[in-house]
Design an enzyme around this catalytic site. Structure first.
Site, PDB file in Angstrom:
ATOM      1  N   PRO A   9      -0.273  -5.043  -3.414  1.00 42.48           N
ATOM      2  CA  PRO A   9      -1.136  -6.020  -4.060  1.00 42.48           C
ATOM      3  C   PRO A   9      -2.184  -6.657  -3.146  1.00 42.48           C
ATOM      4  O   PRO A   9      -1.909  -6.933  -1.973  1.00 42.48           O
ATOM      5  CB  PRO A   9      -0.155  -7.088  -4.572  1.00 42.48           C
ATOM      6  CG  PRO A   9       1.105  -6.865  -3.820  1.00 42.48           C
ATOM      7  CD  PRO A   9       1.148  -5.402  -3.504  1.00 42.48           C
ATOM      8  N   ASN A  10      -3.344  -6.845  -3.732  1.00 42.83           N
ATOM      9  CA  ASN A  10      -4.481  -7.542  -3.101  1.00 42.83           C
ATOM     10  C   ASN A  10      -5.186  -6.725  -2.022  1.00 42.83           C
ATOM     11  O   ASN A  10      -6.201  -7.165  -1.493  1.00 42.83           O
ATOM     12  CB  ASN A  10      -4.061  -8.917  -2.537  1.00 42.83           C
ATOM     13  CG  ASN A  10      -3.519  -9.824  -3.617  1.00 42.83           C
ATOM     14  OD1 ASN A  10      -4.195 -10.040  -4.613  1.00 42.83           O
ATOM     15  ND2 ASN A  10      -2.311 -10.318  -3.467  1.00 42.83           N
ATOM     16  N   ARG A  17     -11.143 -10.743   0.546  1.00 40.74           N
ATOM     17  CA  ARG A  17     -10.043 -11.677   0.797  1.00 40.74           C
ATOM     18  C   ARG A  17      -9.957 -12.016   2.304  1.00 40.74           C
ATOM     19  O   ARG A  17     -10.143 -11.144   3.159  1.00 40.74           O
ATOM     20  CB  ARG A  17      -8.701 -11.084   0.334  1.00 40.74           C
ATOM     21  CG  ARG A  17      -8.204  -9.945   1.212  1.00 40.74           C
ATOM     22  CD  ARG A  17      -6.911  -9.315   0.719  1.00 40.74           C
ATOM     23  NE  ARG A  17      -5.761 -10.179   0.818  1.00 40.74           N
ATOM     24  CZ  ARG A  17      -4.514  -9.732   1.030  1.00 40.74           C
ATOM     25  NH1 ARG A  17      -4.267  -8.440   1.156  1.00 40.74           N
ATOM     26  NH2 ARG A  17      -3.517 -10.580   1.093  1.00 40.74           N
ATOM     27  N   TYR A  22      -8.165 -10.152   7.532  1.00 40.61           N
ATOM     28  CA  TYR A  22      -8.148  -8.722   7.162  1.00 40.61           C
ATOM     29  C   TYR A  22      -9.456  -7.990   7.454  1.00 40.61           C
ATOM     30  O   TYR A  22      -9.525  -6.786   7.227  1.00 40.61           O
ATOM     31  CB  TYR A  22      -7.776  -8.579   5.678  1.00 40.61           C
ATOM     32  CG  TYR A  22      -6.416  -9.166   5.357  1.00 40.61           C
ATOM     33  CD1 TYR A  22      -5.263  -8.583   5.878  1.00 40.61           C
ATOM     34  CD2 TYR A  22      -6.291 -10.308   4.566  1.00 40.61           C
ATOM     35  CE1 TYR A  22      -4.006  -9.125   5.614  1.00 40.61           C
ATOM     36  CE2 TYR A  22      -5.039 -10.853   4.288  1.00 40.61           C
ATOM     37  CZ  TYR A  22      -3.909 -10.249   4.812  1.00 40.61           C
ATOM     38  OH  TYR A  22      -2.668 -10.788   4.556  1.00 40.61           O
ATOM     39  N   ASN A  73       1.856   0.373   2.923  1.00 39.44           N
ATOM     40  CA  ASN A  73       1.606  -1.033   3.199  1.00 39.44           C
ATOM     41  C   ASN A  73       1.935  -1.764   1.902  1.00 39.44           C
ATOM     42  O   ASN A  73       1.095  -1.853   1.009  1.00 39.44           O
ATOM     43  CB  ASN A  73       0.148  -1.273   3.615  1.00 39.44           C
ATOM     44  CG  ASN A  73      -0.105  -2.743   3.933  1.00 39.44           C
ATOM     45  OD1 ASN A  73       0.737  -3.601   3.657  1.00 39.44           O
ATOM     46  ND2 ASN A  73      -1.271  -3.039   4.501  1.00 39.44           N
ATOM     47  N   ALA A  76       2.244  -8.055   0.100  1.00 37.14           N
ATOM     48  CA  ALA A  76       3.176  -9.178  -0.088  1.00 37.14           C
ATOM     49  C   ALA A  76       4.568  -8.718  -0.502  1.00 37.14           C
ATOM     50  O   ALA A  76       5.571  -9.389  -0.192  1.00 37.14           O
ATOM     51  CB  ALA A  76       2.609 -10.142  -1.119  1.00 37.14           C
ATOM     52  N   GLU A  97       5.678   2.246   7.872  1.00 30.54           N
ATOM     53  CA  GLU A  97       5.117   0.991   7.353  1.00 30.54           C
ATOM     54  C   GLU A  97       3.866   0.619   8.153  1.00 30.54           C
ATOM     55  O   GLU A  97       3.856   0.767   9.376  1.00 30.54           O
ATOM     56  CB  GLU A  97       6.202  -0.085   7.535  1.00 30.54           C
ATOM     57  CG  GLU A  97       5.796  -1.492   7.207  1.00 30.54           C
ATOM     58  CD  GLU A  97       6.909  -2.493   7.593  1.00 30.54           C
ATOM     59  OE1 GLU A  97       7.764  -2.175   8.461  1.00 30.54           O
ATOM     60  OE2 GLU A  97       6.895  -3.585   7.028  1.00 30.54           O
ATOM     61  N   HIS A  99       0.855  -2.574   8.535  1.00 31.68           N
ATOM     62  CA  HIS A  99       0.253  -3.858   8.162  1.00 31.68           C
ATOM     63  C   HIS A  99      -1.026  -4.037   8.953  1.00 31.68           C
ATOM     64  O   HIS A  99      -1.019  -3.859  10.185  1.00 31.68           O
ATOM     65  CB  HIS A  99       1.210  -5.032   8.433  1.00 31.68           C
ATOM     66  CG  HIS A  99       2.425  -4.960   7.582  1.00 31.68           C
ATOM     67  ND1 HIS A  99       2.386  -5.218   6.236  1.00 31.68           N
ATOM     68  CD2 HIS A  99       3.686  -4.587   7.873  1.00 31.68           C
ATOM     69  CE1 HIS A  99       3.583  -5.026   5.736  1.00 31.68           C
ATOM     70  NE2 HIS A  99       4.395  -4.631   6.694  1.00 31.68           N
ATOM     71  N   ARG A 106       2.490 -14.453  12.151  1.00 27.80           N
ATOM     72  CA  ARG A 106       2.070 -15.279  11.000  1.00 27.80           C
ATOM     73  C   ARG A 106       3.253 -16.113  10.473  1.00 27.80           C
ATOM     74  O   ARG A 106       4.199 -16.367  11.213  1.00 27.80           O
ATOM     75  CB  ARG A 106       1.428 -14.378   9.943  1.00 27.80           C
ATOM     76  CG  ARG A 106       0.144 -13.706  10.479  1.00 27.80           C
ATOM     77  CD  ARG A 106      -0.511 -12.816   9.446  1.00 27.80           C
ATOM     78  NE  ARG A 106      -0.976 -13.599   8.308  1.00 27.80           N
ATOM     79  CZ  ARG A 106      -1.371 -13.046   7.152  1.00 27.80           C
ATOM     80  NH1 ARG A 106      -1.360 -11.724   7.011  1.00 27.80           N
ATOM     81  NH2 ARG A 106      -1.780 -13.809   6.153  1.00 27.80           N
TER      82      ARG A 106
HETATM   83  C1  DQA Z   1      -0.309  -7.302   4.859  1.00 33.21           C
HETATM   84  C2  DQA Z   1       0.514  -8.493   5.361  1.00 33.21           C
HETATM   85  C3  DQA Z   1       1.263  -9.158   4.208  1.00 33.21           C
HETATM   86  O1  DQA Z   1       2.042 -10.245   4.684  1.00 33.21           O
HETATM   87  C4  DQA Z   1       0.289  -9.680   3.183  1.00 33.21           C
HETATM   88  O2  DQA Z   1       0.975 -10.234   2.083  1.00 33.21           O
HETATM   89  C5  DQA Z   1      -0.714  -8.664   2.748  1.00 33.21           C
HETATM   90  C6  DQA Z   1      -1.236  -7.712   3.730  1.00 33.21           C
HETATM   91  C7  DQA Z   1      -1.170  -6.687   5.978  1.00 33.21           C
HETATM   92  O3  DQA Z   1      -1.614  -5.546   5.789  1.00 33.21           O
HETATM   93  O4  DQA Z   1      -1.408  -7.321   6.997  1.00 33.21           O
HETATM   94  O5  DQA Z   1      -1.152  -8.672   1.606  1.00 33.21           O
HETATM   95  O6  DQA Z   1       0.586  -6.302   4.404  1.00 33.21           O
END
Ligand code: DQA
Length: 146
Positions: A9-10, A17, A22, A73, A76, A97, A99, A106
């Site tokens: 998501p997002n 964002r 990011y 990835n 959240a 994984e 990120h 964080r």
């Molecule tokens: C994320 C880190 C997560 O904590 C966050 O909710 C994201 C992006 C990252 O790529 O840094 O949406 O996965």
């Protein structure tokens, strides 16, 4: 060799964002980058993004019998989703994984990764390059297993 790259998501809002966290590059640019890396490495790739947990579970399940490995990835859902963890365990494909941000530096709630429990490796805080490292890592271990 075929890899699935799954984004949660997002991540479709990259470039809009929280640019301080990011960066300014968009999701389309990320996909372009991943496709370039895979073309160079002679790896077939299927990219998927969803804001919905169940759709991500469906995508992981669909990788069974179709893909050799998964780059994920979960965004959240990393920090909440037992369903995504279980899907990764169910298909039992090599998974890595990624990120973009350094989640280790964080908020406390980002310190838990459920999906990470089913992943062989994590690339964290490297931006787009984390996806490249994940693809190269999977390629190496899949070739070794063959
Ligand atoms: C994320 C880190 C997560 O904590 C966050 O909710 C994201 C992006 C990252 O790529 O840094 O949406 O996965």
């Amino acid at each position: 060799m075929k890899l699935f790259v799954v984004n949660g998501p997002n991540l479709n809002m990259l470039g809009v964002r929280e640019k301080n966290i990011y960066g300014t590059q968009t999701y389309e640019q990320l996909i372009g980058y991943i496709r370039e890396v895979c073309a160079r490495e002679n790896v077939e790739v299927e990219c998927f993004q969803s804001n919905h947990e169940g759709a991500i579970v469906d995508c992981i399940q669909s990788a069974y019998g179709k893909a050799d490995g998964i780059v994920i990835n979960p965004a959240a859902y990393t920090h909440t989703s037992v369903a995504i963890l279980d899907a990764l365990k169910a298909v039992a494909l090599p998974a890595v994984e990624v990120h973009l941000s350094d989640v280790s530096k964080r908020e406390a709630f980002r310190q838990v990764s459920y999906a990470g429990l089913a992943c062989q490796k994590s690339f964290i805080g490297m931006g787009f390059r984390g996806y490249e490292e994940a693809i190269l890592y999977l390629k190496t271990i899949i070739e070794q297993e063959a």
